[in-house]
Design a protein around this motif. Structure first.
Motif, mmCIF file in Angstrom:
data_model
loop_
_atom_site.group_PDB
_atom_site.id
_atom_site.type_symbol
_atom_site.label_atom_id
_atom_site.label_comp_id
_atom_site.label_asym_id
_atom_site.label_seq_id
_atom_site.Cartn_x
_atom_site.Cartn_y
_atom_site.Cartn_z
ATOM 1 N N GLY A 224 0.681 -1.282 -0.212
ATOM 2 C CA GLY A 224 0.216 -0.153 0.030
ATOM 3 C C GLY A 224 0.920 1.255 -0.007
ATOM 4 N N TYR A 225 1.997 1.299 -0.633
ATOM 5 C CA TYR A 225 2.894 2.492 -0.532
ATOM 6 C C TYR A 225 2.665 3.101 -1.614
ATOM 7 C CZ TYR A 225 5.634 0.811 3.556
ATOM 8 O OH TYR A 225 6.142 0.482 4.793
ATOM 9 N N ASP B 240 0.821 7.007 -1.144
ATOM 10 C CA ASP B 240 1.291 8.260 -0.391
ATOM 11 C C ASP B 240 2.672 8.483 -0.517
ATOM 12 O OD1 ASP B 240 0.783 7.368 3.117
ATOM 13 O OD2 ASP B 240 1.787 6.325 1.301
ATOM 14 N N VAL C 143 6.132 8.191 0.492
ATOM 15 C CA VAL C 143 7.178 7.854 1.673
ATOM 16 C C VAL C 143 8.467 7.591 1.105
ATOM 17 C CG1 VAL C 143 7.559 5.482 2.823
ATOM 18 C CG2 VAL C 143 4.988 6.414 2.717
#
Lengths: 320, 204
Positions: free
Chosen positions: B99-100, B103, B105
């Motif tokens: 799930g990166y 957003d 990161v």
């Protein structure tokens, strides 16, 4: 020996934040470390959702971390170097840190209650503000050192070593992409007379003043360095002979018209400039050509710019 | 110098425990990621730590290998360091699953997160098999986006005597993700590990 009594005073005095959440991410417990730094009272917020207790949490990020802890039953970690802080907590270095909030290292650990079913997550928060502050200072020092390492101490333009290195890079670039590149070498006229008349401090003053003046006439991409003594060089990327001569003449005229005030006396100085264009030469050859042109500018009466042409070599031999 | 070799029986026992731990890890990961995760039976090999870097240097030749280290401590002196080795190009697949993609990161955080999820899931299963439990140090990146990973691996391996090399191949329904995991174990922990294996064998 019964040791249960130890837990409460240890949790209270521990210099690490301890925050326990249930599987719905509601606040179950936090110790005094967190209560005091976040200025919240556990009794008042117990059972509330984490995001309702602590403002401005990086929620999407945090949920992903907590989900992995809960579902995989393995710890997750967060370092201040990647995310400076998770919860906004005050720290004890308000003067030395440029950040308002405590830099944090955080471990998120899975916990299971004695019933063997209820899952919890424990967040251990360590204060890494000191490390953060030291790293900021270190970075600052590195930037200052890098600057000092390429700057001429007196005039603030590039020093010879750095400037000549850049000339090497620019020559490579011009050669590879077939782009024009020009070099100006200039020298203050009769600098010795200036020194004799006004002292070395007067001479230094002129060098500083003219460096500033000439620097203001250049583009951001031009590279201005002190070659040695009263001799300077300017690298003009993306510039052919016509453009370079225009720049050189403008510099010559501006310097000649510039009046400098030193010890209540008005000073004037002129410079001579040699201009050379890159045409597949080495660094040394290009400097040599600009130097030949500069020599001719001096011979022709100073306060002027001269473009290098192969014929100048003969002229040089004659006067020698 | 202490003799660190494993007997065939000890080795088979360890392989079996690793298999079980790997099976559990793939089950957990599949549920967590919501996709089918197949972990091949990992090949384990005990190698001298000093020889590690050569082996991996040729394997990851001319590729940008990422090395992430994670230390672990168990009871009875069992401790060590795991190193995850994978190609940076592979990171995107697993990052997407975790799930990166949605957003911002940092790459560093993504790499440490992926490594710690993959290693601790396996290690906590292995600890359970060894009737032990591990606590972990925060992961740290030893090397990424540079060509010196072999040097850095050699330097890290130098501090350990024995390396248990576990080749893992993660296969997800639509993707495949290859990585290597290396367990580096100091000499005295190897003795403990052998003792534990002997105890387990004695129970059969």
């Amino acid at each position: 020996m019964q040791l249960d009594w130890l837990l409460q005073p240890l949790l209270t005095q521990l210099n690490t934040g301890v925050l326990v959440l249930d599987a719905q991410y509601r606040v179950v417990f936090f110790n005094q470390f967190i209560a005091r730094r976040a200025d919240v009272d556990l009794a008042k917020v117990q059972g509330n959702l984490l995001e309702d207790v602590f403002a401005d949490l990086p929620l999407a990020w945090l949920r992903r971390k907590l989900d992995s802890v809960l579902h995989l039953q393995v710890p997750a970690f967060s370092s201040w170097e990647q995310r400076q802080y998770i919860i906004k907590l005050a720290h004890l270095r308000p003067l030395s840190s440029d950040s308002q909030y405590m830099a944090q290292n955080c471990s998120m650990l899975p916990l299971t209650a004695p019933d063997g079913v209820s899952r919890y997550i424990c967040l251990l928060i360590e204060d890494a503000t000191d490390a953060y502050v030291y790293q900021q200072q270190l970075q600052q020092s590195v930037i200052q050192l890098e600057h000092a390492n390429r700057t001429d101490g007196l005039t603030g333009v590039y020093n010879r070593r750095y400037w000549q290195q850049q000339l090497g890079y620019e020559i490579q670039r011009a050669g590879r992409y077939q782009h024009p590149l020009s070099l100006l070498l200039f020298d203050l006229d009769k600098f010795k007379d200036l020194n004799d008349q006004y002292g070395h401090q007067g001479g230094d003053f002129v060098l500083v003043e003219l460096s500033r003046l000439i620097g203001s006439l250049l583009r951001d991409t031009d590279l201005f360095g002190r070659y040695g003594g009263e001799e300077f060089g300017i690298i003009l990327p993306e510039t052919g002979m016509t453009g370079a001569l225009q720049v050189a003449n403008r510099i010559c005229d501006t310097v000649a018209r510039h009046k400098m005030l030193y010890n209540q006396q008005t000073l004037k100085a002129t410079i001579s400039i040699g201009v050379a264009c890159y045409f597949a030469q080495s660094v040394d050859e290009l400097i040599q050509r600009a130097d030949t042109a500069l020599y001719c500018a001096k011979r022709q009466g100073r306060n002027r710019a001269v473009a290098y042409q192969p014929e100048l070599e003969g002229y040089l031999k004659k006067v020698k | 110098m202490t003799e660190l070799h494993f007997t065939d029986v000890q080795r088979d026992c360890l392989q079996e425990l690793v298999n079980v731990a790997m099976g559990q890890a793939s089950d957990k990961l599949a549920r967590y990621l919501g996709t089918f995760v197949h972990l091949q039976v990992p090949a384990i090999a005990l190698v001298e730590a000093a020889l590690l870097s050569q082996h991996f240097a040729s394997r990851y030749q001319q590729q940008s290998a990422t090395l992430v280290s994670l230390g672990f401590f168990g009871d009875q002196g069992l401790r060590g360091e795991t190193i995850m080795l994978y190609q940076l190009a592979n990171v995107g697949v697993i990052a997407q699953l975790l799930g990166y993609s949605d957003d911002a990161v940092s790459e560093a955080e993504m790499l440490t997160d992926i490594s710690s999820v993959l290693t601790t899931t396996f290690l906590s299963g292995l600890a359970e098999q060894l009737e032990n439990s591990f606590s972990y140090a925060a992961p740290r990146i030893l090397s990424s986006r540079d060509q010196y990973f072999a040097d850095k691996l050699a330097y890290t391996a130098e501090q350990w005597q024995l390396a248990l090399q576990v080749d893992i191949r993660y296969q997800l329904t639509d993707y495949s993700f290859n990585c290597d995991m290396i367990l580096l174990i100091p000499g005295e922990a190897v003795l403990r590990l052998r003792q534990t294996l002997d105890n387990i064998l004695a129970d059969f």
